[in-house]
Design a protein around this motif. Structure first.
Motif, short mmCIF file in Angstrom:
data_model
loop_
_atom_site.label_atom_id
_atom_site.label_comp_id
_atom_site.label_asym_id
_atom_site.label_seq_id
_atom_site.Cartn_x
_atom_site.Cartn_y
_atom_site.Cartn_z
N TRP A 177 0.89 -1.18 -0.09
CA TRP A 177 0.12 0.04 -0.11
C TRP A 177 0.94 1.21 -0.05
CZ3 TRP A 177 -5.14 -0.48 -0.53
CH2 TRP A 177 -5.66 -1.71 -0.37
N THR A 190 -4.67 10.53 -1.49
CA THR A 190 -4.61 8.98 -2.07
C THR A 190 -4.08 7.98 -1.46
OG1 THR A 190 -5.13 10.20 -4.21
CG2 THR A 190 -4.78 7.70 -4.37
N THR A 226 -3.34 4.14 -2.24
CA THR A 226 -3.48 3.31 -3.30
C THR A 226 -2.97 1.61 -2.98
OG1 THR A 226 -2.71 4.99 -4.74
CG2 THR A 226 -2.49 2.87 -5.99
N ASN A 260 -11.30 2.85 -8.69
CA ASN A 260 -10.60 1.33 -9.25
C ASN A 260 -9.70 1.78 -10.70
OD1 ASN A 260 -11.26 -0.35 -7.21
ND2 ASN A 260 -13.35 -0.11 -8.07
N ARG A 295 -5.90 -1.62 -10.11
CA ARG A 295 -5.29 -1.03 -8.59
C ARG A 295 -6.34 -0.25 -7.89
NH1 ARG A 295 0.41 2.41 -8.09
NH2 ARG A 295 1.03 1.60 -6.02
N ARG A 330 -7.98 2.17 -4.99
CA ARG A 330 -7.60 3.35 -4.05
C ARG A 330 -8.55 3.80 -3.50
NH1 ARG A 330 -5.25 7.46 -8.83
NH2 ARG A 330 -7.47 8.30 -9.43
N GLN A 357 -9.40 7.88 -2.59
CA GLN A 357 -9.10 9.42 -2.63
C GLN A 357 -9.96 10.36 -1.88
OE1 GLN A 357 -7.26 10.65 -6.34
NE2 GLN A 357 -8.61 12.43 -6.36
#
Length: 203
Positions: free
Chosen positions: A21, A60, A62, A94, A136, A138, A140
């Motif tokens: 992460w 963010t 991720t 995503n 990936r 994430r 935000q």
């Protein structure tokens, strides 16, 4: 009881570490915190925390890059909380890559107003494009305006990440609606709040 669903995210709840992460856009690192009992909905001892180190419009967190099967249905879910303020929003976004070089994005967004500190769950169900390669996940946090910068020290917390794969939309939605578990051998009695396998051994 055998495993009825598989969580494709290898470090989903940060009980052991934060490997895989990363923090981006005004933040530094992802750390584990175990001292926020007032956060409703969290499970286990630890959550992840990202803290901004410069004033920025967004921050963010991720996750790792994970493979997708083209045409398969997927569900991504996460428990999130943040330092709230008027006009702020927080989104589960995503990022998908494809063989064509195209980047796809899908998102589920929620208001991060005054009551958001206690946290909530966000989820997104989608069918992978025919040329999909990876995803990936994430989270935000956005200030809500290009003219507004969030101050240094603004925080995001996450827990209970899930990436579920299925043959149909209904199958994935049913899996996301089931209680969260974080191990390789969920039990019938404690499935909602504990595991009997190694923490994070869900793959």
């Amino acid at each position: 009881l055998g495993i009825t669903r598989r969580n494709e995210i290898p470090i989903p709840s940060f009980e052991t570490n934060t490997t895989g992460w990363a923090a981006e856009h005004g933040a530094t690192t992802v750390v584990r915190r175990g001292d926020y009992p007032q956060m409703a909905g969290r499970q286990g001892t630890y959550v992840s925390q990202v803290t901004t180190t410069v004033a920025h419009r967004y921050s963010t967190m991720t996750g790792p890059v994970l493979p997708l099967v083209p045409g398969r249905w997927y569900g991504v879910a996460v428990w999130v909380a943040c330092d709230a303020a008027a006009d702020r929003t927080i989104a589960l976004t995503n990022v998908l890559t494809a063989t064509s070089g195209v980047t796809y994005m899908n998102a589920t967004e929620a208001s991060a107003g005054a009551a958001f500190y206690t946290g909530r769950s966000l989820a997104r169900v989608f069918q992978a494009p025919a040329d999909a390669l990876t995803i990936r996940p994430r989270v935000q946090l956005n200030s809500g305006s290009d003219a507004t910068l969030m101050p240094v020290g603004t925080r995001i917390w996450t827990d209970q990440w899930r990436l579920i794969q299925g043959q149909t939309q209904a199958e994935v939605e049913a899996a996301l609606a089931a209680p969260y578990f974080d191990g390789d051998t969920p039990s019938t009695r404690y499935m909602a709040n504990r595991w009997s396998g190694t923490a994070n051994a869900s793959v």
